[in-house]
Design a protein around this motif. Structure first.
Motif, mmCIF file in Angstrom:
data_model
loop_
_atom_site.group_PDB
_atom_site.id
_atom_site.type_symbol
_atom_site.label_atom_id
_atom_site.label_comp_id
_atom_site.label_asym_id
_atom_site.label_seq_id
_atom_site.Cartn_x
_atom_site.Cartn_y
_atom_site.Cartn_z
ATOM 1 N N GLY A 40 0.761 -1.254 -0.108
ATOM 2 C CA GLY A 40 0.178 0.012 -0.051
ATOM 3 C C GLY A 40 0.942 1.316 0.026
ATOM 4 O O GLY A 40 0.475 2.366 -0.563
ATOM 5 N N PHE A 41 1.981 1.188 0.523
ATOM 6 C CA PHE A 41 2.776 2.418 0.612
ATOM 7 C C PHE A 41 3.262 2.856 -0.795
ATOM 8 O O PHE A 41 3.131 4.043 -1.069
ATOM 9 C CB PHE A 41 4.123 2.088 1.697
ATOM 10 N N LEU A 44 0.455 4.023 -3.104
ATOM 11 C CA LEU A 44 0.307 5.374 -2.688
ATOM 12 C C LEU A 44 1.240 6.223 -3.180
ATOM 13 O O LEU A 44 1.059 7.497 -3.122
ATOM 14 C CB LEU A 44 -0.260 5.644 -1.326
ATOM 15 N N ARG A 57 8.850 5.579 4.858
ATOM 16 C CA ARG A 57 7.652 5.791 4.158
ATOM 17 C C ARG A 57 6.720 6.649 5.193
ATOM 18 O O ARG A 57 6.950 6.718 6.491
ATOM 19 C CB ARG A 57 6.675 4.327 4.118
ATOM 20 N N ASP A 59 3.135 7.371 6.720
ATOM 21 C CA ASP A 59 1.763 6.660 7.119
ATOM 22 C C ASP A 59 0.439 7.599 6.710
ATOM 23 O O ASP A 59 0.279 8.829 7.267
ATOM 24 C CB ASP A 59 1.865 6.497 8.592
ATOM 25 N N PRO A 60 0.047 6.939 5.820
ATOM 26 C CA PRO A 60 -1.625 7.629 5.260
ATOM 27 C C PRO A 60 -2.380 7.869 6.282
ATOM 28 O O PRO A 60 -3.323 8.833 6.200
ATOM 29 C CB PRO A 60 -1.797 6.863 4.103
ATOM 30 N N GLY A 64 1.589 6.696 12.088
ATOM 31 C CA GLY A 64 3.031 6.501 11.940
ATOM 32 C C GLY A 64 3.738 8.114 11.259
ATOM 33 O O GLY A 64 3.371 8.962 11.602
ATOM 34 N N PRO A 65 5.138 7.691 10.977
ATOM 35 C CA PRO A 65 5.719 9.037 10.402
ATOM 36 C C PRO A 65 5.111 9.762 9.480
ATOM 37 O O PRO A 65 4.487 9.130 8.463
ATOM 38 C CB PRO A 65 6.990 8.345 9.960
ATOM 39 N N GLY A 574 -1.279 8.747 -2.420
ATOM 40 C CA GLY A 574 -0.621 9.215 -1.128
ATOM 41 C C GLY A 574 -0.600 10.767 -1.128
ATOM 42 O O GLY A 574 -0.319 11.392 0.198
#
Lengths: 625, 200
Positions: A40-41, A44, A57, A59-60, A64-65, A574
């Protein structure tokens, strides 16, 4: 357990998938299934592997970051990744063009036996665009000067590429104003790699603008040179009948298949296959002759210029080997799945790689260069004939279909009587609502050929002329849209116009680099109207694209002013900012936008709506869609 | 009854389980659309970083007895015995955080949830994807895990597998089989980097 009907709409495809299943040979769809669910990362566009502080990466979902180690946020990461996709695509076309210029230069020096200048008229015409006068010179001298001038297009010595002057004046002005006028073919790709390096361009808007410039260096540079030089060397295409689908293979002949993109190798293979000496050799070995067929774009190149039959497009390349009827597949580069030799190992098919740039596991490497290509071609064709003795059971599942290919801009304008006016008149009269270029690849994410065929069918029903290239062109030919009788599928206006000209409602414009033919025709139409490409009732679509080259193509088509609908979503979701810019904001900038619509039925509605809107703006009759 | 089993030694820290979990617990159910929903769905599995920055997928253990259930003042937390799942009733939850204080694993979060009452902040944690299980699907985090760090299997069979694995390593002549030398190398380097940094 495979469900072959879900994978492809093509009869030959379905039957060959079934055969591969019973032969227990893995296909691209099996590997696609094994990859599910995909990351998914990456899907996106939110993963970054550009430097060793990462990989990073974002986080959408916000838990997370939200930034990479360098501080790049979602917008920057998505834009950088997209730019690198464009750069890779443009690089592929640039290299393809460069290889042809190299042949042109060696022909000029008489160092490329077997190659020659076929279209002297076109040579002189293109040379004139580069400011090279032809009078009093031999074609070889002109070719030498032209090759030299084109090589300068690749470098750093120029402010603008030579062939951008083909674009309407308004478009050129716009590119200058936006500072996206392409300066050098390799320079823009190189700069894209520089800008996307950590700590360089961290403005997502400026990154994307450079991405457009990089793409323009492909469309009005690398690809355009590839097409023009191929025409000069091998002939400018004219409409000619051909055959398509897996049925073009012949059970009683030595089948040689070329796959890849560059005509430099396949033209020589063709010459060897057509040599009576070779035919005699094949007959001695018990075959009735040598049958050369094409796959993918190198197949399109041969189909356009010589009517060589077309065995299939990208997702057919593995399946076609499963017929057991191919003595040899000769590949050059681009879109050649490394899986092919694994498939070939299950049958008697010999796999030959030919380019110093492209090696594949399990293929025999016979390197072709302009100076030895003719000899090498004879060597491999002889080996193919030898291999006929090893043939086992064959399964050629269908009868081939008729199609017409070979619609270069020169041929189209010629068919119209030497000027694009009649086409414009048909558009003004509303008989033809507009035109759409359907281009691009296959992608296992979309049922094979369903996107291309459905969209084409809907558009011609709605009196929209379709021109297509690449895998899309093969798909519609296999669907039977590329014969004069196919006007029965077209709306009344398009039926009348194509009927009177005796042409199909769907015109085969060639390979993927031949998308530049669409640019040239669009520019000619705009110039005839004294306007810009973005004012015309035109649209582009890539319903089943997969490759980085397609991203570059999409970007140069939009940057040239043509609204473009993509099937698969590029990895940009993303960043809503990037999505917003590409689908809306670009309209303010270059007068055209992208849209994403995986359903070809809906994509057809989008395109029809856009074309009617364009008509309304031009003051032509327009329907509400 | 199958359960999610975590094999932390296999986790590569890709966070795919987090994305899949958030998407599975969204209104639309698909990643592309889930990222623009409001309230934004959140993952109920959380990948943490270990001593050497190796990944660790941290999820609710569905303990029995469950400390969170015992700590819950209004009795919002209950056990569904058929799937051995500890669940939170979002209508009864009063957002007091007692459960989080009791949870030794730190897997309970507080936020408005797409599947909870609109606008109400509630305690949210892994629900073993029971909605997916009812449809015959396996939990989203397991489905998406490409490296076998999360599996969905019968506990007895899993125990047997592990027992055999240990037994094989104890055989005479046994050479420890390294199934992913690249991953081991990466972890060795990560570890070395960490140790160098700690010793300077």
């Amino acid at each position: 357990m495979t469900h072959h009907h879900n994978y492809t709409i093509t009869k030959d495809g379905q039957l060959l998938i079934k055969k591969m299943e019973s032969d227990q040979v893995e296909t691209v769809w099996d590997r696609h299934a094994a990859q599910q669910p995909q990351c998914g990362f990456c899907d996106l566009g939110l993963s970054c592997r550009i430097c060793a502080m990462g990989p990073c990466r974002v986080d959408p979902f916000g838990e997370g970051p939200q930034q990479g180690v360098c501080g790049a946020d979602a917008d920057i990461i998505v834009a950088r990744n997209l730019c690198r996709m464009i750069a890779a695509g443009a690089a592929a076309h640039s290299d393809h063009g460069r290889d042809l210029v190299e042949v042109l230069a060696e022909v000029a020096e008489n160092k490329a036996p077997g190659y020659a200048i076929t279209d002297t008229e076109k040579l002189n015409r293109v040379a004139a665009e580069y400011g090279i006068a032809a009078d009093g010179k031999t074609p070889e001298q002109v070719a030498g000067e032209l090759a030299h001038a084109m090589q300068e297009d690749f470098g750093t010595r120029k402010k603008e590429l030579a062939l951008v002057t083909r674009a309407p004046e308004k478009r050129q002005q716009l590119w200058r104003k936006l500072n996206i006028m392409p300066r050098g073919i390799d320079r823009e790709t190189s700069e894209a790699m520089h800008r996307t390096h950590m700590g360089v361009d961290n403005g997502w808007q400026s990154l994307l603008l450079h991405g457009l410039r990089n793409a323009l260096s492909d469309g009005w540079g690398g690809s355009m040179i590839a097409t023009e030089v191929s025409d000069i060397l091998f002939g400018t295409p004219k409409p000619a009948p051909t055959k398509v689908n897996a049925g073009v293979l012949k059970a009683d002949q030595v089948n040689v298949v070329v796959h890849g993109h560059n005509p430099v190798v396949s033209e020589m293979v063709m010459a060897a296959c057509q040599d009576p000496e070779m035919t005699k050799l094949a007959e001695e070995k018990g075959a009735k002759g040598i049958n050369l067929c094409g796959l993918c774009c190198t197949g399109n190149e041969l189909l356009m210029r010589h009517g060589i039959p077309m065995a299939g497009n990208h997702l057919m390349t593995e399946l076609i080997i499963a017929t057991g009827a191919i003595e040899m597949m000769i590949v050059d580069y681009q879109c050649i799945m490394p899986a092919l030799s694994k498939v070939a190992a299950c049958y008697h098919t010999k796999m030959i790689s030919t380019s110093d740039k492209a090696r594949f596991p399990g293929m025999e490497h016979v390197e072709f260069h302009p100076d030895n290509a003719r000899k090498k071609a004879y060597d491999v064709v002889k080996a193919a004939i030898e291999n006929f003795a090893n043939r086992g059971e064959t399964y050629i599942p269908v009868e081939p279909l008729d199609a017409v290919g070979g619609f270069s801009v020169e041929a189209v304008v010629g068919a119209l009587g030497g000027t694009p006016e009649p086409l414009l008149d048909a558009i003004k009269a509303g008989k033809i609502r507009g035109a759409a270029g359907i281009v691009g690849c296959n992608n296992p994410k979309i049922k094979h050929d369903y996107g291309h065929v459905t969209l084409t069918k809907r558009l011609i029903e709605n009196d929209i002329l379709v021109v297509d290239t690449g895998c899309a062109a093969v798909a519609t030919a296999k669907a039977g849209f590329k014969v004069a009788d196919a006007i029965s599928h077209a709306g009344p206006g398009l039926k009348e116009v194509c009927g009177s000209l005796g042409i199909p409602p769907v015109l085969h414009f060639g390979s993927c680099v031949d998308n530049v033919r669409i640019l040239v025709l669009a520019a000619a139409l705009a110039n005839a109207l004294g306007t810009d490409i973005s004012d015309l009732p035109l649209a582009g679509a890539a319903p089943e694209w997969y490759s980085e080259k397609a991203v570059s193509i999409g970007a140069y088509v939009v940057a040239s002013g043509i609204y473009t609908v993509l099937g698969p979503m590029p990895p940009i979701a993303g960043s809503m900012n990037v999505v917003e810019l590409l689908t809306k904001g670009l309209g303010e900038v270059v007068g055209a936008t992208f849209a994403v619509e995986p359903d070809p039925e809906k994509a057809a509605v989008l395109i029809r709506g856009h074309i009617e809107n364009q008509r309304r703006k031009l003051g032509l009759d327009a329907t509400e869609v | 009854m199958k359960q999610v089993i975590v094999h932390p030694e296999r986790c590569v820290g890709c966070m795919q389980c987090m994305l899949a979990c958030a998407a599975a617990h969204s209104k639309t159910g698909a990643l592309i659309s889930a990222i623009s929903e409001s309230p934004r769905p959140k993952p109920r599995i959380h990948v943490g970083a270990g001593l050497y920055d190796e990944g660790f997928p941290n999820r609710c253990r569905h303990c029995n007895p469950a400390p969170c259930q015992m700590a819950c003042l209004p009795g919002a937390i209950y056990r569904q015995t058929t799937t051995n799942t500890v669940l939170i009733n979002p209508d009864v939850c009063i957002n007091c955080a007692s459960c989080a204080m009791a949870c030794p694993y730190g897997v309970i979060r507080y936020h408005a949830d797409p599947l909870g009452p609109a606008g109400k902040t509630i305690a949210v944690k892994c629900d073993n994807c029971i909605a997916r299980q009812h449809k015959g699907l396996i939990p989203a985090c397991v489905e998406v895990c490409k490296v076998g760090a999360l599996t969905f299997e019968e506990m007895d069979a899993a125990m047997k597998k592990k027992t055999d694995q240990v037994a094989r390593s104890m055989s005479a002549e046994a050479i420890a089989a390294d199934h992913a030398p690249g991953f081991s190398l990466l972890n060795t380097i990560k570890r070395a980097q960490k140790e160098i940094n700690l010793s300077r």
